[in-house]
Structures are given as C-alpha cells and as structure tokens.
Enzyme design. Sequence first.
Site, PDB file in Angstrom:
ATOM      1  N   LYS A  59       0.820  -1.216   0.000  1.00 26.20           N
ATOM      2  CA  LYS A  59       0.000   0.000   0.000  1.00 26.20           C
ATOM      3  C   LYS A  59       0.854   1.268   0.000  1.00 26.20           C
ATOM      4  O   LYS A  59       2.038   1.247   0.294  1.00 26.20           O
ATOM      5  CB  LYS A  59      -0.980  -0.019   1.183  1.00 26.20           C
ATOM      6  CG  LYS A  59      -2.166  -0.957   0.892  1.00 26.20           C
ATOM      7  CD  LYS A  59      -3.229  -0.942   1.958  1.00 26.20           C
ATOM      8  CE  LYS A  59      -4.371  -1.890   1.546  1.00 26.20           C
ATOM      9  NZ  LYS A  59      -5.376  -2.055   2.602  1.00 26.20           N
ATOM     10  N   ARG A 105      -3.700 -10.100   5.009  1.00 28.23           N
ATOM     11  CA  ARG A 105      -4.093 -10.106   3.587  1.00 28.23           C
ATOM     12  C   ARG A 105      -2.921  -9.598   2.758  1.00 28.23           C
ATOM     13  O   ARG A 105      -2.464  -8.473   2.951  1.00 28.23           O
ATOM     14  CB  ARG A 105      -5.321  -9.201   3.427  1.00 28.23           C
ATOM     15  CG  ARG A 105      -5.928  -9.205   2.035  1.00 28.23           C
ATOM     16  CD  ARG A 105      -7.129  -8.264   1.970  1.00 28.23           C
ATOM     17  NE  ARG A 105      -7.712  -8.249   0.642  1.00 28.23           N
ATOM     18  CZ  ARG A 105      -7.265  -7.529  -0.370  1.00 28.23           C
ATOM     19  NH1 ARG A 105      -6.230  -6.734  -0.218  1.00 28.23           N
ATOM     20  NH2 ARG A 105      -7.852  -7.596  -1.544  1.00 28.23           N
TER      21      ARG A 105
HETATM   22  C1  PT1 Z   1      -7.933  -4.497   3.485  1.00 29.72           C
HETATM   23  C2  PT1 Z   1      -8.252  -4.499   2.086  1.00 29.72           C
HETATM   24  C3  PT1 Z   1      -9.345  -5.326   1.676  1.00 29.72           C
HETATM   25  N1  PT1 Z   1      -7.558  -3.771   1.162  1.00 29.72           N
HETATM   26  C4  PT1 Z   1      -9.687  -6.018   3.898  1.00 29.72           C
HETATM   27  N2  PT1 Z   1     -10.036  -6.073   2.599  1.00 29.72           N
HETATM   28  C5  PT1 Z   1      -7.943  -3.790  -0.128  1.00 29.72           C
HETATM   29  N3  PT1 Z   1     -10.376  -6.756   4.808  1.00 29.72           N
HETATM   30  C6  PT1 Z   1      -9.022  -4.593  -0.533  1.00 29.72           C
HETATM   31  C7  PT1 Z   1      -3.201   2.250  -0.803  1.00 29.72           C
HETATM   32  O1  PT1 Z   1      -3.185   3.082   0.135  1.00 29.72           O
HETATM   33  O2  PT1 Z   1      -6.955  -3.761   3.967  1.00 29.72           O
HETATM   34  N4  PT1 Z   1      -8.656  -5.244   4.345  1.00 29.72           N
HETATM   35  N5  PT1 Z   1      -9.699  -5.350   0.360  1.00 29.72           N
HETATM   36  C8  PT1 Z   1      -7.175  -2.958  -1.140  1.00 29.72           C
HETATM   37  N6  PT1 Z   1      -7.451  -1.561  -0.998  1.00 29.72           N
HETATM   38  C9  PT1 Z   1      -6.437  -0.591  -1.008  1.00 29.72           C
HETATM   39  C10 PT1 Z   1      -6.517   0.503  -0.152  1.00 29.72           C
HETATM   40  C11 PT1 Z   1      -5.326  -0.744  -1.813  1.00 29.72           C
HETATM   41  C12 PT1 Z   1      -5.475   1.437  -0.083  1.00 29.72           C
HETATM   42  C13 PT1 Z   1      -4.298   0.174  -1.780  1.00 29.72           C
HETATM   43  C14 PT1 Z   1      -4.349   1.277  -0.915  1.00 29.72           C
HETATM   44  O3  PT1 Z   1      -2.269   2.143  -1.628  1.00 29.72           O
END
Ligand code: PT1
Length: 287
Positions: A232, A266
């Site tokens: 992230k 995850r």
């Molecule tokens: C997570 C999650 C998810 N993240 C759960 N499910 C994502 N339970 C999808 C960035 O800042 O943390 N927990 N499902 C992916 N979402 C992101 C959010 C991807 C922020 C990247 C960023 O780069």
Amino acid sequence: MSNSPRLFNFSGKTLDLSESHVMGILNITPDSFSDGGELMSENGEVYFSKILKRVEIIIKTGAAILDIGGESTRPGAKEVSSQEEINRVMPVVEAISGNFDVIISIDTSNPELINLCQKSGVGLINDVRALTRKGALEAAAESGLPVCLMHMQGAPDNMQDAPKYNNVVEEVTVFLEDRVKACNAAGIGNDRILVDPGFGFGKTLEHNLELLSRLADLQRLELPVLIGISRKKMIGLVTGRREKDRLTGSIAATVLGVMNGARIVRTHDVAESVDALKVCNEILKIS
Ligand code: PT1
C-alpha cells in the site's frame, strides 16, 4: 494475547487464531492496484487458466485463505455494477470450490453476491464497507457465513481527499464496535465476526502509522483482527518505493501488526509472508 488454541469456524474449515495466518489476494479486476490487468483484460475478459495457475501457487505456498475480489477498492476506484461483479467472481469461485483445500473469502459489499455465496462453498464475506450497503447485513446474516468488518472513512473514489480524525484509533474502534452491534442485532454472533482497521481507507500516513503502532488497542473488541498492508501507499511513502518494490516494507509493517495482535494477514506476497508469520508464530508461542 493468549497462546491457547482459539478455533474459528469458516463454514466447516477451522483455523486456530492463537496463531497468525496468510490470506492470499486474487484480484479479478481490470484496473486493480499492483496486479491489475494480469488476470483480466480491459474489456472484461477473464483469463481463466491464468487465474487457476495463480490460485494453485497461492495455496501451495501456504495461504490458509484465498480472498477473491471483483471490485477494485483502491483509492480513486470507481464502483462496478452488481452483475459485472458477480460475472467476474462466481465462475472462479465455482472452479476453486471443492477442488482446493483453502478457505474462500469473497471481497464484496454487494448483497446479491453475498446471497450467492452461501451455496458456493465460500467460508468468509470480507466487506470493506462493513455490511453498510442496503441489504448487505441481512444477506450476510441469512448466509450463515462469517464476516470481516472493515473500517473506511468515505468511499474509495473520495476517501483520500481529506481524511480527518480527532483520535483515529478511538474512532476506528467505536465504528467497528457499532458494526459488531448491528451484526449481533441481525443475528450474526461474535463467533462469526472478524474486524479490520482498514489501512489506507480514508487515512493519511500518520493515521495509518498510529493505527499500526496502537493496533493492540483493538483487542478491546475481543474479536480476531485482520490486516491488509501489502504494497500500500503508506509503505511507498515511508520507503520511497513503487508498488512492485514494497515487499520488505510491507513485511516489516505486517510483522509489527501480528506482534500487536493481528491474526490474519491479507497479502499479495504469500510465500514471503508465510515465512515471516512462521517466525512471528514461534515468538507468540513462547511469549
Ligand atoms: C484491506 C483491504 C481489503 N484492502 C480487507 N479487505 C484492499 N479486509 C481490498 C493504498 O493506500 O486492507 N482489508 N480489500 C485494497 N485496498 C487498497 C486501499 C489498496 C489502499 C491500496 C491502498 O495504496
């Protein structure tokens, strides 16, 4: 943080959550962050054999859970139609279910998709919107499946515009507490609930770092904690690295999370995370 076995039932498959486990990510989206487009073309064609090969690797390298998502929720992502999300996810679930020894998690907020999960061998509903969509709570309750409730401020297309908290840890905890109560009222018992602070979902770098450093405060909820930090932006901001080069930073943050109570991680990088968590688990056993 007790070391006695704590069995959590994912619809027939159990995991001992006194130890930590890896949840491998399978994104079936054309625009997904990190592995976008590899498993699906811009015009919506799903690369089925590539997907099954990826699934095999994820499971062979030691993921206990496979998280399948048909909607991108990275910052700036646009929503997908309910039918399109179902068309992406369900054929893959049907191909995997019964053929692999893995817990299938579906990353969705969509009540229509949740309704289909019950009879498809799914073991977890992972909802970044914590079952706040109309009908989602009822569908999840009806499914009998466990749920992961995640905190987000705003929605994916605007959540990084101006995140604001007076006390991020407190506000995230209270939000999750409220969603747990809503689940309980709908008939979802605590033995079916996981919680997730939602790293990167409506949070600045400082908010994310504060949540990570005080992750143990979430133990107040007395529920298993799941975290998603893999590749992230928070890791990019600290290390100056692009998405593909954030493995080491992601592992460092993840290990801190596990030592602060997280039990499901995850991640895109299953093999590396499995090794890191093996080390964490040995330390957890003696402490
Ligand atoms: C997570 C999650 C998810 N993240 C759960 N499910 C994502 N339970 C999808 C960035 O800042 O943390 N927990 N499902 C992916 N979402 C992101 C959010 C991807 C922020 C990247 C960023 O780069």
